[in-house]
Motif scaffolding. Sequence first.
Motif, short mmCIF file in Angstrom:
data_model
loop_
_atom_site.label_atom_id
_atom_site.label_comp_id
_atom_site.label_asym_id
_atom_site.label_seq_id
_atom_site.Cartn_x
_atom_site.Cartn_y
_atom_site.Cartn_z
N LEU A 103 11.52 1.31 5.45
CA LEU A 103 11.12 2.12 5.04
C LEU A 103 9.60 2.25 5.33
O LEU A 103 9.00 3.51 5.39
N VAL A 104 8.69 1.44 5.10
CA VAL A 104 7.53 1.31 5.68
C VAL A 104 7.30 1.96 6.85
O VAL A 104 6.31 2.78 7.21
N ALA A 105 8.01 1.66 7.98
CA ALA A 105 8.08 1.90 9.42
C ALA A 105 7.98 3.50 9.43
O ALA A 105 7.66 4.03 10.30
N ALA A 106 9.14 4.02 8.65
CA ALA A 106 9.27 5.50 8.84
C ALA A 106 8.46 6.40 7.79
O ALA A 106 8.70 7.62 7.65
N SER A 107 7.57 5.59 7.00
CA SER A 107 6.86 6.36 5.89
C SER A 107 6.27 7.60 6.43
O SER A 107 5.86 8.41 5.93
N THR A 144 0.93 -1.19 0.00
CA THR A 144 0.09 -0.15 0.12
C THR A 144 1.00 1.26 0.01
O THR A 144 0.46 2.28 -0.79
N VAL A 145 1.80 1.22 0.69
CA VAL A 145 2.61 2.37 0.78
C VAL A 145 3.57 2.64 -0.43
O VAL A 145 3.85 3.59 -0.89
N HIS A 146 3.78 1.32 -1.15
CA HIS A 146 4.33 1.35 -2.47
C HIS A 146 3.51 2.15 -3.54
O HIS A 146 3.82 2.95 -4.48
N ALA A 147 2.28 2.13 -3.31
CA ALA A 147 1.22 2.41 -4.37
C ALA A 147 1.29 4.23 -3.99
O ALA A 147 0.98 4.93 -4.94
N LEU A 148 1.58 4.66 -2.72
CA LEU A 148 1.53 6.16 -2.55
C LEU A 148 2.98 6.70 -3.40
O LEU A 148 2.66 8.12 -3.38
N LEU A 149 3.84 6.05 -3.58
CA LEU A 149 4.94 6.38 -4.36
C LEU A 149 4.53 7.12 -5.64
O LEU A 149 5.13 8.21 -6.14
N LEU A 150 3.59 6.35 -6.09
CA LEU A 150 2.94 7.05 -7.41
C LEU A 150 2.09 8.28 -7.48
O LEU A 150 2.67 9.40 -8.04
#
Length: 432
Positions: free
Chosen positions: A396-400, A344-350
């Motif tokens: 990185l997810v924890a620090a997002s 899910t956090v990966h989707a936010l990159l876009l």
Amino acid sequence: MSTNLSALITRGLSSKNSGTSAGRESRFSYPVILLIIAGALIALSTLRVVTGATSITASTQYAAALSLAVPIGLAGLGGLWAERAGIINIGLEGMMMLGTFAAGWIGWQHGPWMAALAGVLGGALGGLVHAIATVTFGVDHIVSGVAINILALGTVQFLAKLWFGAEGSAASAAGGNDKQSPPMEDMPTLTVPLLADWLGRIEQQHWFFVSDAAGILRAGVNDVSWLTLVAVALFIGTFYILWRSPFGLRLRSCGESPLSAESLGVNVYTYKYYAVVISGAMAGLGGAFLAIGVHFYQDQMTGGRGYIGLATMIFGNWRPGGVALGAGLFGFTDALRLRGGGTTVHALLLLFAVLLIGIALWKLRKGHKRQALINSVIGGLLVVWYVTTETVPRELVAASPYLTTLLVLALFSQRLRVPKAIGKPYRRGQGK
């Protein structure tokens, strides 16, 4: 006197911003705000469709985001009260600790509402200590804030061992120990009948925009803690008190030009005391919200939220709406981290990449070529990152949430306007 004070604050703003439009306080009309919200929702709906990350707009996601945002927002609101009166308050973390402990101490004996009240009083006590040090004795605001954070940590750990973990005590028999209080009852919640179910059915259809809007709205009417509604009321009340009342005008004049305010008859010491004590009370309520949410006080459960609240206050340009937006952003990304994980956090990159490229185009149109280049490079790197990977590393997810806050602060720092006399020493009689 209110007219003179209005002129005083206006002069403070204009002198601070003279010759530059970057420091001017942003003022959006309600139609513009609604357009921004609609644009953000369309962006999230598009992101859900493109990436398949359905949890981004689910009602459960926004319910979690709301509960995570409230304590940070209350800490930020507390910082706003103090700093609008000219007092830097980095002791918010310590005041939150006092609030969590007081809530845990009273909550297991008298229920969640008394826990909330105890949290307010605990935080206000920390604010009172900060006010005495900075206003009465003229101690440096940073030194006092750091001291309160250290003192609060030691105090609550000592008292927890003494009151919750003592052998043979009632608290120990009820489940307490050196690190946590006995459990307390649930805080009542609010569900709007029929409306919550209707929105839930629309959300399950997964229609573009409509279902996403229904999911967000349902989070606000289904199983909402009454303490969350109190927090919302505090944000609205803060706006009306500080920007629409003579009391707020006098208080803000102390943060813009205390000497001029004193010359107009304002008791600057008194208003600074009011502001810092209210600041501590807000932070304490944020701490109580944490304790009530998990049903007990736990050692170091604030987890640095006081500092994050301070960052949201800066992000929000010392305005209640900005603080709410910053807290909501942090709560949203934190909820994504907890619920969706790396994909899910990966989707936010876009989404971030598109935002950065859009900002780069806007900066280029304004003639700011250097900033446009920086934003476009970062946006391009995020696109490459998104295309070449399928998830984000766990670290990185924890620090997002923290990275998101830093990124937004970096992007919008040029529009910030600090209260003019914040942190500056003031002694009674200087304005006469």
